[in-house]
Scaffold this motif. Sequence first.
Motif, PDB file in Angstrom:
ATOM      1  N   THR A   1       0.818  -1.219   0.000  1.00 45.92           N
ATOM      2  CA  THR A   1       0.000   0.000   0.000  1.00 45.92           C
ATOM      3  C   THR A   1       0.847   1.262   0.000  1.00 45.92           C
ATOM      4  OG1 THR A   1      -0.154   0.137   2.418  1.00 45.92           O
ATOM      5  CG2 THR A   1      -1.797  -1.210   1.284  1.00 45.92           C
ATOM      6  N   LEU A   2       2.157   1.118   0.244  1.00 43.82           N
ATOM      7  CA  LEU A   2       3.033   2.278   0.333  1.00 43.82           C
ATOM      8  C   LEU A   2       3.537   2.636  -1.062  1.00 43.82           C
ATOM      9  CD1 LEU A   2       4.275   4.020   2.658  1.00 43.82           C
ATOM     10  CD2 LEU A   2       6.317   2.618   2.427  1.00 43.82           C
ATOM     11  N   THR A   3       3.331   3.880  -1.466  1.00 42.26           N
ATOM     12  CA  THR A   3       3.814   4.323  -2.773  1.00 42.26           C
ATOM     13  C   THR A   3       5.290   4.657  -2.670  1.00 42.26           C
ATOM     14  OG1 THR A   3       1.644   5.267  -3.291  1.00 42.26           O
ATOM     15  CG2 THR A   3       3.487   5.952  -4.662  1.00 42.26           C
ATOM     16  N   GLY A   4       6.114   3.913  -3.362  1.00 41.45           N
ATOM     17  CA  GLY A   4       7.546   4.136  -3.328  1.00 41.45           C
ATOM     18  C   GLY A   4       7.971   5.324  -4.168  1.00 41.45           C
ATOM     19  N   TRP A   5       9.177   5.846  -3.896  1.00 44.12           N
ATOM     20  CA  TRP A   5       9.643   7.012  -4.639  1.00 44.12           C
ATOM     21  C   TRP A   5       9.840   6.690  -6.117  1.00 44.12           C
ATOM     22  CZ3 TRP A   5      14.071   7.484  -7.494  1.00 44.12           C
ATOM     23  CH2 TRP A   5      15.086   6.542  -7.292  1.00 44.12           C
ATOM     24  N   GLU A   6      10.175   5.434  -6.434  1.00 48.01           N
ATOM     25  CA  GLU A   6      10.366   5.069  -7.832  1.00 48.01           C
ATOM     26  C   GLU A   6       9.066   5.219  -8.621  1.00 48.01           C
ATOM     27  OE1 GLU A   6      11.065   3.119  -5.254  1.00 48.01           O
ATOM     28  OE2 GLU A   6      13.105   2.284  -5.414  1.00 48.01           O
ATOM     29  N   ALA A   7       7.945   4.781  -8.004  1.00 53.95           N
ATOM     30  CA  ALA A   7       6.646   4.918  -8.663  1.00 53.95           C
ATOM     31  C   ALA A   7       6.275   6.386  -8.831  1.00 53.95           C
ATOM     32  CB  ALA A   7       5.574   4.186  -7.854  1.00 53.95           C
ATOM     33  N   MET A   8       6.600   7.200  -7.822  1.00 52.82           N
ATOM     34  CA  MET A   8       6.336   8.631  -7.924  1.00 52.82           C
ATOM     35  C   MET A   8       7.159   9.249  -9.053  1.00 52.82           C
ATOM     36  SD  MET A   8       6.174   9.841  -3.925  1.00 52.82           S
ATOM     37  CE  MET A   8       4.855   9.333  -2.823  1.00 52.82           C
TER      38      MET A   8
END
Length: 205
Positions: free
Chosen positions: A75-82
Amino acid sequence: MRKPFLLTAALCLGLSPGPAVVAQESQAPGLLRQAALSADLYRLGLAQEDALLVLAAAKMRRALDFLPPPEAAPTLTGWEAMAEAARELAAGDPLLLDLIEDSLAESLKGVATGPTFLIRSLADPEGASVELEFSGGTLAEVYVEGAIGNRVSLAVSDAAGNPICRDSPESHIAYCDWTPAEDGAFLITVSSLDHSVTDYILVTN
């Protein structure tokens, strides 16, 4: 704008924070507050289709080394996805794409202070609670991030049941901070505003 009910808000609403909390002086945002801010920036950037806002969120989250990797906390949006979302929003603008790549290539000093985290499934839509110990006289932080699209609520109370903090935003993230007067246990309750089953990560310092 989402604002957690801290000590001042509790007083304004007539809630009694009890003796477990001391007044907070002005201070820099805690690490978990930065995690919440990065999620807010990301959500706003997507809503406004603003690649620079999404890039700022990615850089802020990238610096928080204590957060678990996305494969450990789905559920945690990682910085790579951002960062990838920023690239997609900048598609067709070579100058902006170059700016994004240059910014992400910068060497960052990460923060790894060792907060703890719990990855759980909210099986009961009405909420789930956990009792955690916090040290007196230092800033205590609790941050919850659920799956995007699932609204979560966070509440903190002391051992006597006095409400300390409540954050019920219209989003998938919630944050509370307070300064305990002394070492002690606090009850942390996470619930779904949509009364649905959802996974979430709870991070404390």
